[in-house]
Design an enzyme around this catalytic site. Structure first.
Site, PDB file in Angstrom:
ATOM      1  N   ASP A 190      -7.787   4.217  -4.866  1.00  0.00           N
ATOM      2  CA  ASP A 190      -6.955   3.032  -4.707  1.00  0.00           C
ATOM      3  C   ASP A 190      -7.699   1.808  -5.239  1.00  0.00           C
ATOM      4  O   ASP A 190      -8.667   1.353  -4.636  1.00  0.00           O
ATOM      5  CB  ASP A 190      -6.608   2.845  -3.221  1.00  0.00           C
ATOM      6  CG  ASP A 190      -5.565   1.765  -2.992  1.00  0.00           C
ATOM      7  OD1 ASP A 190      -5.163   1.108  -3.966  1.00  0.00           O
ATOM      8  OD2 ASP A 190      -5.150   1.595  -1.828  1.00  0.00           O
ATOM      9  N   HIS A 207      -6.285  -0.997  -5.292  1.00  0.00           N
ATOM     10  CA  HIS A 207      -5.848  -1.976  -4.286  1.00  0.00           C
ATOM     11  C   HIS A 207      -5.516  -3.344  -4.880  1.00  0.00           C
ATOM     12  O   HIS A 207      -5.483  -4.351  -4.172  1.00  0.00           O
ATOM     13  CB  HIS A 207      -6.938  -2.126  -3.209  1.00  0.00           C
ATOM     14  CG  HIS A 207      -6.405  -2.355  -1.827  1.00  0.00           C
ATOM     15  ND1 HIS A 207      -6.509  -3.567  -1.171  1.00  0.00           N
ATOM     16  CD2 HIS A 207      -5.767  -1.521  -0.974  1.00  0.00           C
ATOM     17  CE1 HIS A 207      -5.968  -3.474   0.026  1.00  0.00           C
ATOM     18  NE2 HIS A 207      -5.507  -2.232   0.174  1.00  0.00           N
ATOM     19  N   GLU A 248      -4.393   4.319  -8.008  1.00  0.00           N
ATOM     20  CA  GLU A 248      -3.343   3.526  -7.361  1.00  0.00           C
ATOM     21  C   GLU A 248      -3.565   2.038  -7.595  1.00  0.00           C
ATOM     22  O   GLU A 248      -4.687   1.544  -7.504  1.00  0.00           O
ATOM     23  CB  GLU A 248      -3.357   3.819  -5.863  1.00  0.00           C
ATOM     24  CG  GLU A 248      -2.325   3.042  -5.064  1.00  0.00           C
ATOM     25  CD  GLU A 248      -2.312   3.441  -3.605  1.00  0.00           C
ATOM     26  OE1 GLU A 248      -1.925   2.608  -2.781  1.00  0.00           O
ATOM     27  OE2 GLU A 248      -2.692   4.598  -3.293  1.00  0.00           O
ATOM     28  N   HIS A 270       3.926   5.039   0.518  1.00  0.00           N
ATOM     29  CA  HIS A 270       2.814   4.315   1.141  1.00  0.00           C
ATOM     30  C   HIS A 270       3.042   4.295   2.650  1.00  0.00           C
ATOM     31  O   HIS A 270       4.152   4.079   3.111  1.00  0.00           O
ATOM     32  CB  HIS A 270       2.811   2.891   0.585  1.00  0.00           C
ATOM     33  CG  HIS A 270       1.747   1.998   1.109  1.00  0.00           C
ATOM     34  ND1 HIS A 270       2.012   0.958   1.975  1.00  0.00           N
ATOM     35  CD2 HIS A 270       0.409   1.961   0.877  1.00  0.00           C
ATOM     36  CE1 HIS A 270       0.891   0.314   2.240  1.00  0.00           C
ATOM     37  NE2 HIS A 270      -0.101   0.904   1.600  1.00  0.00           N
TER      38      HIS A 270
END
Length: 386
Positions: free
Chosen positions: A187, A189, A213, A289
């Site tokens: 991720d 983020h 991600e 998610h």
């Protein structure tokens, strides 16, 4: 004869670690549960649900789609995290009521299951290499066959090679320890800006992550045109996108492999099911998610069970946010989330399939929470994405 299921009472419970639960009770005594929350903005969403409650009182809980349309379109201003999260929790609760009234799981009302189990993954800390192996072993012991970790800590717009090498080392530790018996998602983020993504991909590619991600923030999705053609690693994004209209340009652009709408942010079961179907028509997969509580997770699984393109489901059991209260603490039937070889079995109970422990909920509500995410700054004092 169809029950009227008139909405009579709406209650909200702000509970630790950082969640907001919604309880809708019909005149006939059927209860539906939802989870309308934005992490760090629980009080704001709570106020929004109360405003929407003025319309809901006395309406038939049977009319899920009509209620969704009115709540979305009837306030003139549309979309965004607060409005859509409030709608999400209400929508979840209405589907829970309808499933219970008819005695079937929600996925039966959505067309029936396409699978008998769903692969799961859980988050581990990737900011700090000292905890990577420890937390990975903990999740494997719990039965997970897949994990996701943050690829980076705070990162400058153009970062030093020292920081870049640290990112690669974290996944290297896991790959050397577990080989290919553990799937590893990374991720970004939204912490990484466009200028650093390709360099990070160069470092990460040898360790073959399951997906990357949010390589850039969703407001910069046009940058995915340059990233997508650069790597064979599947690209995932979507947790900060709130409706099918947000996902439409991304899907048309053709630069995503996995979409990640959140069942508590993207319009609930009704809208995420529509988003999933849109994605399927572009040959894009679904991995909702879900760093939130049991109602949000149960809602996500109901969509997973009925969506042919769903591939894996995130959950927050035991993650570091859950201090004092964990996801299963609020559930009377925690066994529904038990893992077998990395999978959760198809739910059997009517509605969302989770029974909420109201005594524990009221205990948590007395404590409440005022959770907010940290504010990070670089060495020069400039703001860093969290």
């Amino acid at each position: 004869m169809k029950q009227e299921l008139l909405i009579e009472k709406i209650e909200l419970f702000r509970v630790p670690p950082r969640w907001l639960f919604l309880k809708i009770t019909t005149r006939e005594g059927i209860i539906g549960w939802g989870e309308p929350v934005v992490e760090g903005k629980a009080s704001t969403v709570e106020a929004c649900v109360k405003e929407m409650g003025k319309y809901l009182n006395g309406k038939s809980a049977n009319n899920i789609e009509d209620i969704w349309q009115v709540l979305y379109r009837g306030g003139f201003y549309r979309g965004g995290p607060i409005l859509m999260s409030a709608i999400s929790g209400i929508d979840q609760a209405l589907w829970d009521i309808k499933g219970k009234a008819l005695g079937v799981p929600v996925y039966e009302l959505l067309g029936g299951a396409v699978r008998h189990k769903m692969k799961m993954y859980c988050w581990i800390g990737g900011d700090n290499p000292e905890v990577v192996l420890e937390q990975a072993y903990e999740k494997v012991k719990m039965g997970f066959k897949a994990v996701k970790m943050n690829a980076t800590g705070g990162m400058d717009w153009i970062a030093s090679m020292k920081d870049v090498k640290t990112v690669a080392n974290n996944i290297k530790l896991l790959r050397e320890e577990f080989g290919y018996d553990l799937d590893i998602g990374l991720d970004f983020h939204g912490r990484v800006h466009k200028g650093m993504v390709k360099r990070l991909i160069d470092e990460l590619t040898p360790f073959e992550p399951l997906f990357i991600e949010e390589p850039v923030l969703s407001e910069n999705n046009e940058a995915l045109k340059h990233i997508y053609s650069y790597t064979s690693i599947p690209i995932a994004t979507g947790e900060r996108m709130f409706s099918r209209w947000d996902f439409k340009p991304l899907l048309e652009q053709g630069t995503v492999d996995i979409i990640q709408p959140d069942l508590s942010h993207a319009g609930g079961i009704s809208e995420v099911r529509r988003i999933a179907t849109m994605a399927e028509s572009y040959d894009v997969t679904l991995a909702p998610h879900c760093p939130l509580g049991p109602i949000s997770l149960a809602s996500a699984l109901q969509v997973d069970f009925v969506s042919a393109n769903a591939i894996i489901q995130e959950n927050s059991i035991g993650i570091h946010y859950n201090q004092g209260f964990d996801l299963l603490d609020y559930v009377l039937n925690p066994e529904v989330f038990d893992l077998t070889d990395g999978y959760v079995d198809l739910f059997k109970k009517p509605g969302l399939g989770v029974e909420i422990n109201e005594e524990k909920l009221k205990e948590g509500a007395k404590i409440g929470h005022d959770w907010s995410n940290p504010i990070w700054r670089g060495q020069d004092g400039n703001f860093n994405e969290w």
